[in-house]
Design a protein around this motif. Structure first.
Motif, PDB file in Angstrom:
ATOM      1  N   PHE A   2       0.867  -1.189   0.000  1.00 17.08           N
ATOM      2  CA  PHE A   2       0.000   0.000   0.000  1.00 17.08           C
ATOM      3  C   PHE A   2       0.904   1.239   0.000  1.00 17.08           C
ATOM      4  N   ALA A   3       1.862   1.256  -0.900  1.00 13.51           N
ATOM      5  CA  ALA A   3       3.035   2.131  -0.782  1.00 13.51           C
ATOM      6  C   ALA A   3       2.813   3.558  -1.246  1.00 13.51           C
ATOM      7  N   TYR A   4       1.678   3.855  -1.854  1.00 16.01           N
ATOM      8  CA  TYR A   4       1.313   5.211  -2.269  1.00 16.01           C
ATOM      9  C   TYR A   4       2.434   5.823  -3.112  1.00 16.01           C
ATOM     10  N   THR A   5       2.852   7.050  -2.817  1.00 15.06           N
ATOM     11  CA  THR A   5       3.834   7.721  -3.669  1.00 15.06           C
ATOM     12  C   THR A   5       5.277   7.468  -3.248  1.00 15.06           C
ATOM     13  N   HIS A  39       8.260  -2.255  -4.080  1.00 15.82           N
ATOM     14  CA  HIS A  39       7.222  -1.245  -3.824  1.00 15.82           C
ATOM     15  C   HIS A  39       5.943  -1.696  -4.514  1.00 15.82           C
ATOM     16  N   ASP A  89       1.670  -1.096  -4.998  1.00 21.53           N
ATOM     17  CA  ASP A  89       0.426  -0.374  -4.804  1.00 21.53           C
ATOM     18  C   ASP A  89      -0.543  -0.848  -5.874  1.00 21.53           C
ATOM     19  N   VAL A 133       2.067   4.534  -8.592  1.00 21.11           N
ATOM     20  CA  VAL A 133       3.365   3.870  -8.791  1.00 21.11           C
ATOM     21  C   VAL A 133       4.214   4.702  -9.751  1.00 21.11           C
ATOM     22  N   SER A 138       5.532   7.514  -7.768  1.00 21.40           N
ATOM     23  CA  SER A 138       6.644   7.038  -6.931  1.00 21.40           C
ATOM     24  C   SER A 138       7.943   6.963  -7.727  1.00 21.40           C
ATOM     25  N   ALA A 162      -2.425  -6.233  -2.637  1.00 25.31           N
ATOM     26  CA  ALA A 162      -1.434  -6.564  -1.610  1.00 25.31           C
ATOM     27  C   ALA A 162      -1.633  -7.967  -1.038  1.00 25.31           C
TER      28      ALA A 162
END
Length: 288
Positions: free
Chosen positions: A126-129, A145, A147, A153, A156, A175
């Motif tokens: 759930f890594a977002y930016t 990473h 998302d 992504v 990011s 996830a």
């Protein structure tokens, strides 16, 4: 944090500085009065988010002057972490960064640096930016990473390039599905970072409801930790969740944790009011 700060909060809003921009946004937990006057808020804010009547999460930005919708801010700490993050105004009031997470970026950086393993493997879900992914990478980790949203992504990746980093492994996936596959494959990680939303959808429409699925998520994720050297970071933002809930969940799954701590994430404004912005639970193996 230098270019990131909470100026004032109250009246269900927050007034924040991001670099050279002061912005006002809705904040459901700021139920007290503002310290500054409405006139002062209007004077300081160059952009204000106005909610839609029937959807409190969506709305539009109103700008006092003509501004680019994208801008950059630097982030650095006393331990050597240096990042450049790209921000943008979105229709969901977010701008690509949660400043209260800076304490977690610092924790990740310290844990990777202290680990007696070359290029420790870190998984960010759930890594977002991706600021947490960048903190791990800057400290020397091999980072995966993940998302469910392709656009964030891409955001990011832009942050990685702006920060002068490279070689993060990017995955667009659900996830839970991913970590169950990793479990079957026997893959493990030295660090796992989790920041699940209260509600969400996976790339194929998979439904996510935090209270219904977080227990299974944690059981599966914790099973992927390398036994000898590891760290684990859980962050949650849900008005119905307390840090004690996180503690009960994690401690039942993994009683032997080494060093651990948990509590509320918050930002303190210039008038000493503390605005709660989520809960965390962290643990790591003890270093000699």
């Amino acid at each position: 944090m230098g270019c990131l700060c909470l100026i004032d909060c109250g009246g269900f809003e927050k007034l924040e500085r991001f670099g050279d921009r002061v912005m006002r946004r809705p904040e459901p937990q700021a139920i007290w009065d503002k310290s500054l006057s409405e006139a002062e808020w209007n004077r300081l804010a160059v952009a204000s988010f106005r909610k839609e009547k029937h959807n409190p999460e969506k709305g539009q930005w109103e700008f006092k002057q003509k501004l680019a919708h994208n801008w950059q801010i630097p982030y650095q700490n006393k331990e050597g972490l240096k990042l450049v993050l790209n921000l943008a105004t979105t229709s969901f009031k977010h701008i690509g960064l949660f400043p209260e997470q800076a304490v977690n970026w610092d924790y990740i950086y310290r844990q990777v640096k202290a680990m007696p393993v070359e290029n420790p493997r870190v998984l960010n879900l759930f890594a977002y930016t991706g600021a947490a992914s960048l903190a791990a990478k800057a400290a020397g980790a091999e980072v995966t990473h993940l998302d469910a949203v392709k656009q964030v992504v891409t955001w990011s990746r832009h942050n990685m390039e702006s920060s002068g980093l490279q070689d993060i492994r990017w995955i667009v996936d659900d996830a839970m599905k991913f970590i169950k596959r990793e479990q079957r494959r026997g893959n493990t990680y030295h660090g796992i970072i989790l920041d699940p939303p209260a509600y969400g959808r996976g790339p194929d429409g998979e439904k996510w409801v935090l209270e219904e699925q977080v227990n299974e998520l944690l059981k599966t994720a914790i099973s992927l930790l390398e036994p000898e050297h590891h760290f684990f970071l859980l962050n949650m933002y849900s008005l119905s969740f307390s840090a004690l809930i996180a503690a009960n969940l994690v401690q039942q799954i993994k009683p032997d944790q080494g060093d651990f701590n948990y509590g509320e994430l918050f930002l303190q404004d210039e008038f000493k009011k503390k605005l709660p912005l989520g809960i965390f639970y962290r643990f790591h193996t003890k270093t000699s």
